[in-house]
Design a protein around this motif. Sequence first.
Motif, short mmCIF file in Angstrom:
data_model
loop_
_atom_site.label_atom_id
_atom_site.label_comp_id
_atom_site.label_asym_id
_atom_site.label_seq_id
_atom_site.Cartn_x
_atom_site.Cartn_y
_atom_site.Cartn_z
N ALA A 180 12.49 21.20 6.95
CA ALA A 180 12.99 20.41 5.82
C ALA A 180 12.24 19.08 5.73
CB ALA A 180 14.49 20.17 5.98
N PHE A 181 11.96 18.47 6.88
CA PHE A 181 11.27 17.19 6.92
C PHE A 181 9.85 17.32 6.38
CE2 PHE A 181 8.58 14.10 9.13
CZ PHE A 181 9.25 12.92 8.91
N SER A 182 9.13 18.33 6.81
CA SER A 182 7.75 18.55 6.36
C SER A 182 7.69 18.84 4.87
CB SER A 182 7.11 19.69 7.15
OG SER A 182 6.99 19.36 8.52
N SER A 183 8.64 19.60 4.39
CA SER A 183 8.70 19.91 2.96
C SER A 183 8.94 18.65 2.14
CB SER A 183 9.81 20.92 2.68
OG SER A 183 9.92 21.17 1.29
N PHE A 184 9.85 17.81 2.61
CA PHE A 184 10.13 16.55 1.92
C PHE A 184 8.89 15.66 1.91
CE2 PHE A 184 11.38 12.04 2.64
CZ PHE A 184 11.80 11.76 1.35
N ASN A 244 6.09 17.58 -0.46
CA ASN A 244 6.42 17.92 -1.84
C ASN A 244 7.13 16.82 -2.61
OD1 ASN A 244 5.37 20.58 -1.50
ND2 ASN A 244 7.26 21.14 -0.44
N ASN A 245 7.72 15.85 -1.90
CA ASN A 245 8.47 14.80 -2.58
C ASN A 245 7.88 13.41 -2.35
OD1 ASN A 245 10.69 17.00 -1.53
ND2 ASN A 245 11.13 16.33 -3.61
N LEU A 246 7.65 13.08 -1.08
CA LEU A 246 7.17 11.74 -0.77
C LEU A 246 5.71 11.53 -1.15
CD1 LEU A 246 7.61 8.97 0.45
CD2 LEU A 246 7.19 9.95 2.72
N THR A 247 4.86 12.46 -0.78
CA THR A 247 3.42 12.30 -1.06
C THR A 247 3.12 12.10 -2.54
OG1 THR A 247 2.73 13.48 0.94
CG2 THR A 247 1.15 13.39 -0.88
#
Length: 264
Positions: free
Chosen positions: A56-60, A63-66
């Motif tokens: 979940a952390f890597s996806s965030f 896909n969201n933060l970057t």
Amino acid sequence: MVDIWNPDTFGLELLSLLRAESQLVSDFYSEKDRLMKEHLNSSTYQSLKPNRFDPAFSSFKENNLTPVLTDTRIRVWHYTRLLDHEVEMMQQRLVPSSLDFLENRLQHLVEKGMFTKEEADRVYQESPFHSQKELRSGRLWTVTLPLHCRDEGVLPLLENWGGESAYSELSDELLAAKLKRFGAPRVIEIETSLSDRQNAFMASDTVLEAWAKSLGVSVALTGCDLAITNCLCTAKLVRVLTEGERAFEELAKTYPEGISEKIN
């Protein structure tokens, strides 16, 4: 302009995104710390266990933060040793590293009687640019976390004129010693875009570490090397710090304001 190690400088969109995922960020870094301590204190050697919050952390992060960071302008730091006229040139225009640029700088030393032509040719011929052109050309290397001038990671850059392209593979010790006498140690503050997605992704780690720290989680801020390439034309020189100035000596200690409490 954002300091990615300082949440107090984060914009509203970035803050909103991080606040919404504060629990995930806290859980990930707390678990990371717990697993590392367990690994180090284990009686028999065992592999580091996977972090259950990682998917979940890597996806965030990706896909969201970057994507948000690609629209962000941040402050970065370039460590170097420059002559006074080179500072003036840099204040007019930021120039990426290249073999031609090194040759022009060496030619200036010859014209000013600081180098013989033979000495300049020796530095040019032994430059790692010849074997690492794709890795080094067209980049202005910086760090996202300010480092003190005595930090071993940046000290050689401050001690040697011309940077790694001039000194790192130079075989003549007397010539190498001469490079240490040219110019003065400088740290260049630069404001740059993170429109290069790879740079935004790399910077995201420090953003997340800084946010976790603000939540009370025990985490060390790492920072990263960042090469300004495609967005160099929109980068801006903010300030030049020179050895002997208070700000140069206090960099990463009391300057910029709040740095000590944020990274220690």
